[in-house]
Design a protein around this motif. Structure first.
Motif, PDB file in Angstrom:
ATOM      1  N   ALA A 182       0.834  -1.211   0.000  1.00 26.43           N
ATOM      2  CA  ALA A 182       0.000   0.000   0.000  1.00 26.43           C
ATOM      3  C   ALA A 182       0.859   1.249   0.000  1.00 26.43           C
ATOM      4  N   ILE A 183       1.927   1.230   0.790  1.00 22.40           N
ATOM      5  CA  ILE A 183       2.830   2.381   0.829  1.00 22.40           C
ATOM      6  C   ILE A 183       3.487   2.582  -0.535  1.00 22.40           C
ATOM      7  N   ARG A 184       3.947   1.492  -1.132  1.00 23.52           N
ATOM      8  CA  ARG A 184       4.588   1.603  -2.450  1.00 23.52           C
ATOM      9  C   ARG A 184       3.610   2.095  -3.505  1.00 23.52           C
ATOM     10  N   THR A 185       2.397   1.597  -3.410  1.00 17.08           N
ATOM     11  CA  THR A 185       1.388   2.021  -4.395  1.00 17.08           C
ATOM     12  C   THR A 185       1.090   3.502  -4.295  1.00 17.08           C
ATOM     13  N   VAL A 186       0.942   3.981  -3.046  1.00 18.60           N
ATOM     14  CA  VAL A 186       0.645   5.401  -2.855  1.00 18.60           C
ATOM     15  C   VAL A 186       1.823   6.265  -3.274  1.00 18.60           C
ATOM     16  N   ARG A 187       3.043   5.875  -2.894  1.00 21.12           N
ATOM     17  CA  ARG A 187       4.219   6.669  -3.231  1.00 21.12           C
ATOM     18  C   ARG A 187       4.484   6.678  -4.732  1.00 21.12           C
ATOM     19  N   GLY A 188       4.166   5.597  -5.396  1.00 21.79           N
ATOM     20  CA  GLY A 188       4.420   5.520  -6.840  1.00 21.79           C
ATOM     21  C   GLY A 188       3.179   5.661  -7.670  1.00 21.79           C
ATOM     22  N   ALA A 189       2.186   6.392  -7.146  1.00 23.78           N
ATOM     23  CA  ALA A 189       0.908   6.501  -7.851  1.00 23.78           C
ATOM     24  C   ALA A 189       1.027   7.227  -9.158  1.00 23.78           C
ATOM     25  N   ASP A 190       2.064   8.065  -9.316  1.00 22.47           N
ATOM     26  CA  ASP A 190       2.206   8.819 -10.554  1.00 22.47           C
ATOM     27  C   ASP A 190       2.771   7.989 -11.691  1.00 22.47           C
ATOM     28  N   ASP A 191       3.222   6.768 -11.396  1.00 20.19           N
ATOM     29  CA  ASP A 191       3.831   5.960 -12.445  1.00 20.19           C
ATOM     30  C   ASP A 191       2.831   5.331 -13.375  1.00 20.19           C
ATOM     31  N   GLY A 192       1.512   5.432 -13.055  1.00 17.26           N
ATOM     32  CA  GLY A 192       0.496   4.852 -13.910  1.00 17.26           C
ATOM     33  C   GLY A 192       0.357   3.359 -13.643  1.00 17.26           C
ATOM     34  N   PRO A 193      -0.526   2.687 -14.389  1.00 16.29           N
ATOM     35  CA  PRO A 193      -0.775   1.272 -14.159  1.00 16.29           C
ATOM     36  C   PRO A 193       0.431   0.419 -14.512  1.00 16.29           C
ATOM     37  N   ALA A 194       0.732  -0.551 -13.620  1.00 14.23           N
ATOM     38  CA  ALA A 194       1.819  -1.491 -13.885  1.00 14.23           C
ATOM     39  C   ALA A 194       1.238  -2.728 -14.550  1.00 14.23           C
ATOM     40  N   SER A 195       2.021  -3.808 -14.577  1.00 11.60           N
ATOM     41  CA  SER A 195       1.548  -5.059 -15.152  1.00 11.60           C
ATOM     42  C   SER A 195       2.125  -6.210 -14.344  1.00 11.60           C
ATOM     43  N   CYS A 196       1.479  -7.357 -14.467  1.00  9.53           N
ATOM     44  CA  CYS A 196       1.941  -8.537 -13.761  1.00  9.53           C
ATOM     45  C   CYS A 196       1.434  -9.778 -14.476  1.00  9.53           C
ATOM     46  N   ASP A 197       1.952 -10.910 -14.029  1.00  5.35           N
ATOM     47  CA  ASP A 197       1.521 -12.201 -14.563  1.00  5.35           C
ATOM     48  C   ASP A 197       0.346 -12.680 -13.716  1.00  5.35           C
ATOM     49  N   ALA A 198      -0.844 -12.627 -14.296  1.00  7.45           N
ATOM     50  CA  ALA A 198      -2.037 -12.995 -13.537  1.00  7.45           C
ATOM     51  C   ALA A 198      -2.022 -14.467 -13.149  1.00  7.45           C
ATOM     52  N   THR A 199      -1.445 -15.306 -13.981  1.00  3.70           N
ATOM     53  CA  THR A 199      -1.390 -16.734 -13.663  1.00  3.70           C
ATOM     54  C   THR A 199      -0.598 -16.979 -12.381  1.00  3.70           C
ATOM     55  N   ALA A 200       0.568 -16.320 -12.269  1.00  4.52           N
ATOM     56  CA  ALA A 200       1.399 -16.505 -11.088  1.00  4.52           C
ATOM     57  C   ALA A 200       0.730 -15.940  -9.845  1.00  4.52           C
ATOM     58  N   VAL A 201       0.118 -14.745  -9.957  1.00  5.71           N
ATOM     59  CA  VAL A 201      -0.494 -14.110  -8.792  1.00  5.71           C
ATOM     60  C   VAL A 201      -1.671 -14.933  -8.291  1.00  5.71           C
ATOM     61  N   ILE A 202      -2.555 -15.338  -9.185  1.00  5.37           N
ATOM     62  CA  ILE A 202      -3.732 -16.113  -8.773  1.00  5.37           C
ATOM     63  C   ILE A 202      -3.296 -17.469  -8.210  1.00  5.37           C
ATOM     64  N   GLY A 203      -2.265 -18.074  -8.822  1.00  7.14           N
ATOM     65  CA  GLY A 203      -1.773 -19.356  -8.310  1.00  7.14           C
ATOM     66  C   GLY A 203      -1.254 -19.245  -6.894  1.00  7.14           C
ATOM     67  N   GLU A 204      -0.491 -18.199  -6.608  1.00  9.91           N
ATOM     68  CA  GLU A 204       0.038 -18.009  -5.256  1.00  9.91           C
ATOM     69  C   GLU A 204      -1.079 -17.788  -4.241  1.00  9.91           C
ATOM     70  N   ARG A 205      -2.061 -16.955  -4.609  1.00 10.60           N
ATOM     71  CA  ARG A 205      -3.140 -16.680  -3.664  1.00 10.60           C
ATOM     72  C   ARG A 205      -4.032 -17.897  -3.448  1.00 10.60           C
ATOM     73  N   LEU A 206      -4.179 -18.715  -4.474  1.00 10.71           N
ATOM     74  CA  LEU A 206      -4.949 -19.953  -4.294  1.00 10.71           C
ATOM     75  C   LEU A 206      -4.245 -20.884  -3.314  1.00 10.71           C
TER      76      LEU A 206
END
Length: 431
Positions: free
Chosen positions: A273-297
């Motif tokens: 949350a801190i990183r997101t707020v501090r870097g809010a001006d950088d615009g939308p980032a990207s990630c691998d949805a497969t890896a993120v959803i797999g980890e959270r599952l």
């Protein structure tokens, strides 16, 4: 495509110019026509008067030669009516105007096809001699059409000049407006550095100054809000540290490990949350949805096993890039799964499916076998399950910020269906 203001300005200028040109053109064309006719009639009258000295002393035979020479000079018809009834030159039908001239009156009369100039010469013993010169319409109005066409071309040229000048003036006038509109659009897209340079009239300069002031105020407010959120998130580290110390005092190793994992998850969320707020001006980032959803599952599987919940998963075999930060996507997924644990009974099964989106990105679908949604509208701060209603709104904002959307519906088995479409990553954005 011309702007609305430019179209209006050019329409008004064209309409006004046309009215002015018509107001001058019609009387001017009539004047040119009248002058041409009067000139030709006056010329015929001069030619007829040139015979007066001859008519006073010459015999009819000599007069016939003079008539022939005048007729060769360009007049359509030239005739001399003698007192004894003879007609020298072109034969003409006697008209009322001719009979009036034979009584001693000189006049110009309208006749079918033109005008006739009748000159009555008095002075011979036999009686008045009438000289008739006929000027046809073709001769009277010769060159009028060319003159009118020249006037029309001049009017068209003036109209084009007016349109060109209006175009240049309207371009200069609307350029500051287009700049203000572009600055407003940039501010709407989140570019808080956009500023208007101003220019044009005093009113436009005032609008530009007000827009720049608004942009500065928005920047200050957003910056202050981000700092407050970051400070709040940072202050959460103190109770988290105390909680971790208390966890270490537990005698049960299993419970201690479980609580440590939970504290780690909360601390990771706070850091993100801190990183997101501090870097809010950088615009939308990207990630691998497969890896993120797999980890959270994997994280939620242990809790699901404790509550005897069956999880059905369908994930791609390879990476699937989406325009969302890793932490944001993980939080959104956690919100959706936690809603299932919170609003359905123990043992309720659910399914998670992650599939490629046809135009890039991914589609995340989560279905359960619970009672479903009472209201499928996603509204911030409203919930039918007794919660704050902010969870689904967080998911909606993540989906929309990535270029997708969030829809709620009913699963085939009657439970709840959540469909989150995530857009593809923007080229050049950080991953």
């Amino acid at each position: 495509m011309l702007t609305t203001i430019r179209r209006q300005l050019m329409f008004h200028v064209v309409a006004t110019t046309l009215l002015i040109l018509v107001a001058f053109f019609l009387p001017l064309a009539a004047t040119v026509r009248s002058i041409s006719a009067d000139d030709k009639v006056a010329q015929a009258a001069v030619e007829a008067e040139s015979l007066v000295p001859i008519l006073m002393r010459e015999e009819p035979e000599a007069l016939a030669l003079s008539v022939e020479s005048l007729a060769a000079g360009g007049t359509d018809e030239f005739s001399i009516f003698m007192p004894d009834g003879r007609v020298l030159g072109d034969q003409a039908t006697a008209s009322a105007a001719l009979r009036l001239a034979q009584r001693g009156y000189s006049l110009v009369a309208e006749t079918p096809g033109g005008r006739e100039v009748l000159l009555s010469v008095i002075g011979r013993e036999e009686g008045p001699i009438v000289v008739r010169a006929f000027v046809s319409d073709a001769v009277m109005y010769e060159g009028v059409l060319e003159a009118v066409a020249t006037l029309a071309l001049l009017g068209l040229f003036l109209l084009l000049i007016g349109v060109l000048v209006t175009y240049l003036i309207s371009t200069r006038f609307t350029r500051p407006l287009r700049e203000l509109a572009e600055v407003s659009r940039r501010l709407g897209r989140g570019d808080l550095t956009a500023r208007a340079h101003g220019g044009g009239s005093v009113e436009l300069v005032d609008v530009a100054a007000a827009l720049n002031y608004l942009a500065r105020r928005i920047s200050e407010l957003v910056k202050g809000e981000r700092e407050r959120v970051a400070d709040l998130s940072h202050r959460l580290r103190t109770p988290l540290t105390a909680l971790r110390l208390e966890t270490e005092l537990l005698d049960d190793a299993t419970e201690r490990d479980k609580l440590n994992r939970a504290v780690d998850q909360v601390e990771t969320t706070v850091t993100d949350a801190i990183r997101t707020v501090r870097g809010a001006d950088d615009g939308p980032a990207s990630c691998d949805a497969t890896a993120v959803i797999g980890e959270r599952l994997e994280f939620w599987s242990s809790l699901a096993a404790e509550q005897h919940r069956r999880i059905t998963t369908r994930l791609p075999t390879g990476p699937l890039q989406v325009a969302a930060a890793r932490a944001e996507l993980a939080d959104a997924f956690d919100v959706l799964v936690s809603n299932i644990f919170r609003h359905t009974a123990r043992g309720t099964a659910f399914a998670v499916a992650l599939t490629p989106r046809p135009d890039g990105g991914a589609i995340l679908e989560i279905t359960d076998e619970g009672p479903g949604f009472a209201d499928t509208a996603v509204r911030r701060g409203r919930s039918g399950g007794g919660s704050s209603g902010l969870g689904l709104d967080i998911v909606r904002r993540v989906a929309e910020h990535s270029g997708g959307d969030l829809t709620l519906g009913a699963a085939p088995g009657g439970g709840a269906l959540v469909r989150a479409e995530l857009g593809p990553p923007v080229p050049g954005r950080p991953a």
